[in-house]
Design an enzyme around this catalytic site. Sequence first.
Site, PDB file in Angstrom:
ATOM      1  N   ASP A  41       0.953  -1.058   0.034  1.00 51.09           N
ATOM      2  CA  ASP A  41       0.008   0.050  -0.041  1.00 51.09           C
ATOM      3  C   ASP A  41       0.886   1.148  -0.083  1.00 51.09           C
ATOM      4  OD1 ASP A  41      -2.450   1.422   0.159  1.00 51.09           O
ATOM      5  OD2 ASP A  41      -3.250  -0.163   1.459  1.00 51.09           O
TER       6      ASP A  41
ATOM      7  N   ASP B 295      -9.197   3.809  -4.560  1.00 49.12           N
ATOM      8  CA  ASP B 295      -9.925   2.576  -4.084  1.00 49.12           C
ATOM      9  C   ASP B 295     -11.433   2.462  -4.836  1.00 49.12           C
ATOM     10  OD1 ASP B 295      -7.823   2.035  -2.531  1.00 49.12           O
ATOM     11  OD2 ASP B 295      -9.123   1.783  -0.705  1.00 49.12           O
TER      12      ASP B 295
END
Length: 507
Positions: A166, A226
Amino acid sequence: MVRWSFARRALALLQLFYNPVDSYLDNKTGEVIIPGASSYNGLNLVPQMGWDNWNAFQCNVNESLLLNTARAMVDYGLRDLGYNYIVLDDCWSIGRNSTGYLVANPEKFPSGMKHVADTLHSMGMKFGMYSSAGVYTCGKYPGSLGYEQKDADLWASWDVDYLKYDNCYNQGQSGNAMLSFNRYDVMSKALNKTGRPILYSLCNWGDDNPFDWAYTISNSWRMSGDVYDSFNRPDSRCPCTETPCAWPGYHCSIMNILNKMTPITSRSQPGAFNDMDMLEVGNGGQSDSEYVVHFSMWAINSSPLLIGTNVLTLSPANLAIYSNPAVLALNQDPSGSAAVRKWQYFVNPDETGEGEIALWTRSMDNGDQVFALLNAGNLSMMMNTTLYDIFLDDATAGAYQAPPELSESWDVYDLWANRMSDEEAGSIINGTAPTIGANSNSTTRYNATATSYADGLMNNNTALYGSKVGTIGPGSQSRFSAMIDRHSAGLYRIRQASSTMRKRDEL
Ligand SMILES: *[C@@H]1O[C@H](CO)[C@@H](O)[C@H](O)[C@H]1NC(C)=O
Ligand SMILES: *[C@@H]1O[C@H](CO)[C@@H](O)[C@H](O)[C@H]1NC(C)=O
Ligand SMILES: *[C@@H]1O[C@H](CO)[C@@H](O)[C@H](O)[C@H]1NC(C)=O
Ligand SMILES: *[C@@H]1O[C@H](CO)[C@@H](O)[C@H](O)[C@H]1NC(C)=O
Ligand SMILES: *[C@@H]1O[C@H](CO)[C@@H](O)[C@H](O)[C@H]1NC(C)=O
Ligand SMILES: *[C@@H]1O[C@H](CO)[C@@H](O)[C@H](O)[C@H]1NC(C)=O
Ligand SMILES: *[C@@H]1O[C@H](CO)[C@@H](O)[C@H](O)[C@H]1NC(C)=O
Ligand SMILES: *[C@@H]1O[C@H](CO)[C@@H](O)[C@H](O)[C@H]1NC(C)=O
Ligand SMILES: *[C@@H]1O[C@H](CO)[C@@H](O)[C@H](O)[C@H]1NC(C)=O
Ligand SMILES: *[C@@H]1O[C@H](CO)[C@@H](O)[C@H](O)[C@H]1NC(C)=O
């Protein structure tokens, strides 16, 4: 003396940077192939498939969730369709020990991570781990920035097969491609140094245009903020509608992410894919036909396919979507290429973005073409494509003459025609369905463990080709039409009709 040592150093430098590779000409496609150029570590020549807990469970993770999910995926035939990575997302650690190694939360993972990996491997599944290229993960657990080699070594010692990496809390080490590249490259090298093949999946949200640089150091990269479980609702937390994007954000709808793919699809290649984010099919925010669009458009664009829902409560209808072998064979096509949006029109525009229709096409390794007629508008409509539209790129490449494909006939196969019924999917869920072997003639189910998609495609396996619904061509304006409902897509594969091929032989 000084000069000599300078020359030697220059020579050593040259040798360091000059790595001769034996390239060769692929006699079938006419392309020059540079061995190894397509994947930086030899992994992931077709997009990865599996399950990731985030969309459905966020931080509520534990050992039994992972193992029970893996068992269900084996029982439901999902492993044998290719979904073989179980990816544990954020919130699994409790910190670092005094020698700097991450420690797994013993309440969530009482048997330890090595046990999870071993158990998954014994089921024929693989294990994915999560961290962030920052001082913390997005959930504020310790991140890997500055600890890359320790963390890579630890995961390798657990027999981990995959890393989702991430971008949270990156200490400002972003804002241009070089900063992001350097930060992600440290982990790439650390993973390589472990000697264990570990699929490296960047989750940097499209930040700093990873499609320009990540293919040399990773196997996939997120190209957008996202996803969330909405077909097309705009959300101010996901401000961009186009690529490149300065502020990726999150809460991006299916249509938002799909349209951000349009300028970068050519950056997908075997071993290195644009990742459109995990699938939302089954999470309840969209209609059945919207989930079919989501799944179809991720498949045609060679996105990794990571199931993002609770497999233990999967409905028959959603299992049928995830399990369509004809669509999976498209995603897993050996070409590793992606699709092109040939046109987009707004048929009924308003400020909510309703009203878009589009044609997407993609070339398959065996010479077939696939196209999607996408109706994101609010009314059912008759949609059309011509052979000219489908072969547009061949028509405009170099010679500006009609490509030979236009003078041939093509059989059209509907890739959703053989979607399994809820009845059949229900029998898989309750364990009463028959197993599927290598020589299965099922039109609805497939076993890629027994026969790879590449082999099944070569042998014309009926489950991988949908059902024939028409013929198109010859002639550039020869047209295929289909009624497409609102928020739906038709997905078709065209194959050169055998009658055309006979004609060519006679010539
Ligand atoms: C391509 O054709 C040449 C000459 O016919 C042959 O020597 C070569 O082995 C072929 N290469 C491949 C990869 O098939
Ligand atoms: C594991 O996590 C799942 C999903 O959050 C939860 O339903 C289950 O109760 C948890 N089990 C244990 C033993 O903590
Ligand atoms: C820290 O964790 C590593 C990896 O699990 C382990 O080898 C090491 O012994 C631990 N150190 C201490 C002080 O517990
Ligand atoms: C490490 O990198 C080298 C050079 O790119 C590659 O050949 C090798 O397969 C990689 N090893 C692993 C374990 O990823
Ligand atoms: C879209 O159609 C649905 C019903 O099919 C209707 O409820 C909705 O108001 C329409 N939305 C727009 C923006 O036209
Ligand atoms: C497709 O063709 C039909 C028949 O010519 C026409 O009525 C229809 O409007 C066309 N659809 C679109 C979206 O252009
Ligand atoms: C299993 O599911 C199928 C399809 O819904 C149903 O017909 C069958 O009766 C079920 N069998 C059992 C044993 O539950
Ligand atoms: C798929 O084939 C393998 C053997 O190649 C077999 O072990 C497995 O049970 C089959 N899967 C299904 C869902 O029938
Ligand atoms: C499929 O295979 C089964 C068993 O091998 C056979 O009975 C059936 O006739 C076959 N169906 C088709 C359409 O070939
Ligand atoms: C598969 O189908 C194609 C197109 O109809 C045909 O050309 C090819 O010979 C078939 N292959 C096999 C192995 O049957």
